[in-house]
Design a protein around this motif. Structure first.
Motif, PDB file in Angstrom:
ATOM      1  N   VAL A  41       0.906  -1.224   0.023  1.00 47.13           N
ATOM      2  CA  VAL A  41      -0.033   0.115  -0.114  1.00 47.13           C
ATOM      3  C   VAL A  41       1.011   1.107   0.021  1.00 47.13           C
ATOM      4  O   VAL A  41       1.631   1.334   0.886  1.00 47.13           O
ATOM      5  N   VAL A  42       0.906   1.899  -1.021  1.00 43.97           N
ATOM      6  CA  VAL A  42       1.536   3.186  -1.096  1.00 43.97           C
ATOM      7  C   VAL A  42       0.693   4.556  -0.794  1.00 43.97           C
ATOM      8  O   VAL A  42      -0.093   4.930  -1.697  1.00 43.97           O
ATOM      9  N   PRO A  43       0.665   5.097   0.280  1.00 37.21           N
ATOM     10  CA  PRO A  43      -0.228   6.199   0.555  1.00 37.21           C
ATOM     11  C   PRO A  43       0.314   7.491  -0.238  1.00 37.21           C
ATOM     12  O   PRO A  43       1.242   7.615  -0.523  1.00 37.21           O
ATOM     13  N   ALA A  44      -0.697   8.641  -0.663  1.00 34.02           N
ATOM     14  CA  ALA A  44      -0.273   9.691  -1.093  1.00 34.02           C
ATOM     15  C   ALA A  44       0.749  10.385  -0.103  1.00 34.02           C
ATOM     16  O   ALA A  44       0.464  10.132   1.140  1.00 34.02           O
ATOM     17  N   GLN A  45       1.640  11.273  -0.573  1.00 30.15           N
ATOM     18  CA  GLN A  45       2.467  11.909   0.320  1.00 30.15           C
ATOM     19  C   GLN A  45       1.932  12.673   1.405  1.00 30.15           C
ATOM     20  O   GLN A  45       2.343  13.146   2.482  1.00 30.15           O
ATOM     21  N   VAL A  54      -4.804   6.599  -1.374  1.00 28.67           N
ATOM     22  CA  VAL A  54      -3.932   5.639  -2.040  1.00 28.67           C
ATOM     23  C   VAL A  54      -3.478   5.798  -3.238  1.00 28.67           C
ATOM     24  O   VAL A  54      -4.300   5.943  -4.289  1.00 28.67           O
ATOM     25  N   VAL A  55      -2.246   5.993  -3.498  1.00 30.16           N
ATOM     26  CA  VAL A  55      -1.490   6.235  -4.773  1.00 30.16           C
ATOM     27  C   VAL A  55      -1.708   4.830  -5.482  1.00 30.16           C
ATOM     28  O   VAL A  55      -1.706   4.688  -6.783  1.00 30.16           O
ATOM     29  N   HIS A  56      -1.127   3.821  -4.964  1.00 24.57           N
ATOM     30  CA  HIS A  56      -0.859   2.497  -5.429  1.00 24.57           C
ATOM     31  C   HIS A  56      -1.298   1.526  -4.395  1.00 24.57           C
ATOM     32  O   HIS A  56      -0.718   1.673  -3.210  1.00 24.57           O
ATOM     33  N   SER A  57      -1.651   0.397  -4.896  1.00 27.25           N
ATOM     34  CA  SER A  57      -1.718  -0.778  -3.616  1.00 27.25           C
ATOM     35  C   SER A  57      -1.916  -2.140  -4.477  1.00 27.25           C
ATOM     36  O   SER A  57      -2.375  -2.005  -5.634  1.00 27.25           O
ATOM     37  N   GLU A  58      -1.783  -3.130  -3.990  1.00 23.68           N
ATOM     38  CA  GLU A  58      -1.701  -4.545  -4.594  1.00 23.68           C
ATOM     39  C   GLU A  58      -2.465  -5.430  -3.711  1.00 23.68           C
ATOM     40  O   GLU A  58      -2.297  -5.480  -2.401  1.00 23.68           O
ATOM     41  N   LEU A  59      -3.313  -6.393  -4.079  1.00 18.19           N
ATOM     42  CA  LEU A  59      -3.741  -7.514  -3.448  1.00 18.19           C
ATOM     43  C   LEU A  59      -3.389  -8.588  -4.309  1.00 18.19           C
ATOM     44  O   LEU A  59      -3.377  -8.548  -5.598  1.00 18.19           O
ATOM     45  N   LEU A  60      -3.105  -9.503  -3.652  1.00 12.41           N
ATOM     46  CA  LEU A  60      -2.715 -10.909  -4.301  1.00 12.41           C
ATOM     47  C   LEU A  60      -3.739 -12.086  -4.182  1.00 12.41           C
ATOM     48  O   LEU A  60      -4.314 -12.429  -3.143  1.00 12.41           O
ATOM     49  N   TRP A  61      -3.993 -13.000  -5.239  1.00 10.65           N
ATOM     50  CA  TRP A  61      -4.812 -14.024  -5.194  1.00 10.65           C
ATOM     51  C   TRP A  61      -3.927 -15.068  -4.917  1.00 10.65           C
ATOM     52  O   TRP A  61      -2.919 -15.396  -5.407  1.00 10.65           O
ATOM     53  N   PRO A  62      -4.462 -15.895  -3.751  1.00  8.73           N
ATOM     54  CA  PRO A  62      -3.473 -17.121  -3.436  1.00  8.73           C
ATOM     55  C   PRO A  62      -3.049 -18.069  -4.495  1.00  8.73           C
ATOM     56  O   PRO A  62      -2.031 -18.602  -4.313  1.00  8.73           O
ATOM     57  N   MET A  68      -4.689  -4.243  -8.782  1.00  6.98           N
ATOM     58  CA  MET A  68      -4.132  -2.961  -8.075  1.00  6.98           C
ATOM     59  C   MET A  68      -5.184  -2.099  -7.892  1.00  6.98           C
ATOM     60  O   MET A  68      -6.011  -2.159  -8.679  1.00  6.98           O
ATOM     61  N   ILE A  69      -5.100  -1.411  -6.716  1.00  6.23           N
ATOM     62  CA  ILE A  69      -6.305  -0.631  -6.302  1.00  6.23           C
ATOM     63  C   ILE A  69      -5.648   0.801  -5.778  1.00  6.23           C
ATOM     64  O   ILE A  69      -4.830   0.733  -5.039  1.00  6.23           O
TER      65      ILE A  69
END
Length: 137
Positions: A41-45, A54-62, A68-69
């Motif tokens: 999770v990359v928050p906005a500065q 949130v500038v960028h985030s990832e969720l992984l399917w197992p 990306m969200i």
């Protein structure tokens, strides 16, 4: 940036859909409730508070793949509703999680003989369509 040991050594060579949301944290909670695993999770500065932009985030399917969200922003001014298909060997388990979450089920869990698949479909809180099934192409 938050990174766990699990996803720090994982590389997927596939397509990563990107979703933009008014509330990316709520969307991430919903999807982790279905079985996706936490990624970065990359928050906005400018965002110093939990639950901020949130500038960028990832969720992984197992079972492989990720999404990306991010927050809706000037670069992405509105959510674009999409339909996504997730291959899983465990559609009954994911369906049970969706029911527990109170998800809007658009197609109930069923055998789909034309695709030799078992699966179901739902809508997430942003209106995106998600199908989970055993058909892997």
């Amino acid at each position: 940036m938050t990174m766990t040991p699990q996803n720090s050594q994982r590389t997927d060579h596939s397509i990563w859909p990107a979703l933009f949301s008014d509330d990316p944290h709520a969307l991430r909670r919903f999807l982790t409730g279905l079985g996706f695993e936490e990624g970065i999770v990359v928050p906005a500065q400018s965002s110093t508070q939990a639950g901020g932009e949130v500038v960028h985030s990832e969720l992984l399917w197992p079972e492989g793949g990720r999404i990306m969200i991010a927050s809706i922003s000037n670069d992405h001014p509105s959510p674009h509703q999409v339909d996504l298909y997730v291959v899983t060997d465990h559609p009954d388990e994911v369906y049970a999680k969706a029911i527990r979450l109170g998800a809007e089920i658009t197609h109930p869990l069923a055998e789909q003989n034309d695709h030799d698949s078992r699966g179901f479909s739902l809508r997430d809180p942003d209106g995106n369509g998600w199908s989970f099934g055993t058909y892997g192409g």
